[in-house]
Scaffold this active site. Structure first.
Site, mmCIF file in Angstrom:
data_model
loop_
_atom_site.group_PDB
_atom_site.id
_atom_site.type_symbol
_atom_site.label_atom_id
_atom_site.label_comp_id
_atom_site.label_asym_id
_atom_site.label_seq_id
_atom_site.Cartn_x
_atom_site.Cartn_y
_atom_site.Cartn_z
ATOM 1 N N GLU A 33 6.152 13.835 4.990
ATOM 2 C CA GLU A 33 5.304 12.909 5.774
ATOM 3 C C GLU A 33 5.208 11.448 5.421
ATOM 4 O OE1 GLU A 33 4.191 15.578 4.029
ATOM 5 O OE2 GLU A 33 3.775 17.174 5.724
ATOM 6 N N ASP A 45 1.528 -5.547 -0.369
ATOM 7 C CA ASP A 45 1.165 -4.150 -0.018
ATOM 8 C C ASP A 45 2.113 -3.062 -0.670
ATOM 9 O OD1 ASP A 45 0.673 -2.446 2.340
ATOM 10 O OD2 ASP A 45 2.705 -2.152 2.865
ATOM 11 N N ASP A 65 5.828 -5.715 5.385
ATOM 12 C CA ASP A 65 4.410 -5.508 5.753
ATOM 13 C C ASP A 65 3.736 -6.729 5.102
ATOM 14 O OD1 ASP A 65 5.148 -3.162 7.265
ATOM 15 O OD2 ASP A 65 3.922 -2.052 6.155
ATOM 16 N N HIS A 79 7.808 1.343 8.041
ATOM 17 C CA HIS A 79 6.865 0.476 7.290
ATOM 18 C C HIS A 79 7.724 0.413 5.674
ATOM 19 C CE1 HIS A 79 2.911 0.986 8.957
ATOM 20 N NE2 HIS A 79 3.292 1.928 9.513
ATOM 21 N N GLU A 107 3.776 1.094 -1.091
ATOM 22 C CA GLU A 107 4.157 2.478 -0.387
ATOM 23 C C GLU A 107 4.281 3.521 -1.386
ATOM 24 O OE1 GLU A 107 4.447 2.667 2.626
ATOM 25 O OE2 GLU A 107 4.940 0.593 3.368
#
Length: 242
Positions: A64, A14, A173, A168, A16
């Site tokens: 965000e 995963d 994850d 997250h 980010e």
């Protein structure tokens, strides 16, 4: 020809990023990778080997995005840049089946970083890509899965506890997605009785042979008689078939 005895190596991963808008791929808007997390499985069992790195991008992280993963510009200020970690990352995943949820998002960012370094390869040149979101869509179309198909919803559907996840994170994850993938593809995640034990039984906890023996309560004649009477009510019992 594939050797059927060769171990199957899979990497669940995963990422980010600095931005969260996934419409048409945010890397086209100049967003960058800031974290990669990978967990390794061999023959569908977690090995304990992981790859995890934070990456300093060439831009600020959107507010965000920080609300989702909690990774700030200040935290990333002293982290390595992608060109400093790319060789280690590729070496870790090379030759494996690379598993991600909505894989095109994560691989798109990896390939964007490759492109910015002037590389003429892609992550697909080093790995086979498996998209668990696509697998989930296929299962939903067959009625095997209900509800939403994001990671949290799949955890709820398969009864996987992800209550420890408040933000997250790529490595967390990946670990959660590994559980989801094993359930989704029919693998047994729980009750792996031999997990962690070698041929000599290392990892098995044995009881003290000098311990007090367990008390055995045997059925009385009356218990056996009442049991036999009850079993006569069973139609065509399999234990009486020849």
């Amino acid at each position: 020809m594939t050797d059927i005895n060769s171990p199957i190596r899979q990497i669940v991963f995963d990422t980010e990023t600095t931005g969260m808008n996934q419409d048409a791929g945010p890397h086209y808007l100049g967003h960058r990778l800031i974290e990669i997390g990978c967990v390794e499985m061999v023959n569908r069992k977690l090995t304990g080997r992981t790859y995890h790195v934070y990456i300093k991008p060439d831009r600020e992280v959107d507010p965000e995005a920080i609300e989702v993963h909690g990774i700030t510009d200040e935290f990333l200020a002293d982290k390595p840049m992608f060109h400093e970690v790319v060789d280690d990352f590729v070496e870790f995943v090379r030759g494996a089946e690379l598993i991600a949820h909505n894989a095109s998002f994560d691989t798109g960012f990896i390939n964007y970083e490759f492109e910015k370094l002037g590389r003429n390869d892609t992550i697909e040149a080093h790995c086979t890509i498996i998209d668990t979101l696509q697998l989930a869509r296929e299962k939903k179309s067959k009625g095997e899965i209900q509800g939403n198909l994001n990671l949290d919803a799949l955890c709820r559907f398969y009864g996987i506890d992800n209550s420890h996840r408040t933000l997250h994170g790529a490595l967390l994850d990946s670990e959660i997605l590994a559980d989801v993938f094993l359930f989704m593809t029919g693998g047994q995640k729980a009750l792996e009785l031999a997990s962690g034990a070698d041929a000599d039984g290392a990892g098995i906890i044995r009881l003290d042979p000098s311990r007090r023996p367990l008390k055995v309560i045997r059925a009385s004649a009356d218990d056996i008689s009442r049991h036999d009477t009850r079993m006569e009510l069973v139609s065509d019992p399999i234990w009486q078939r020849g």
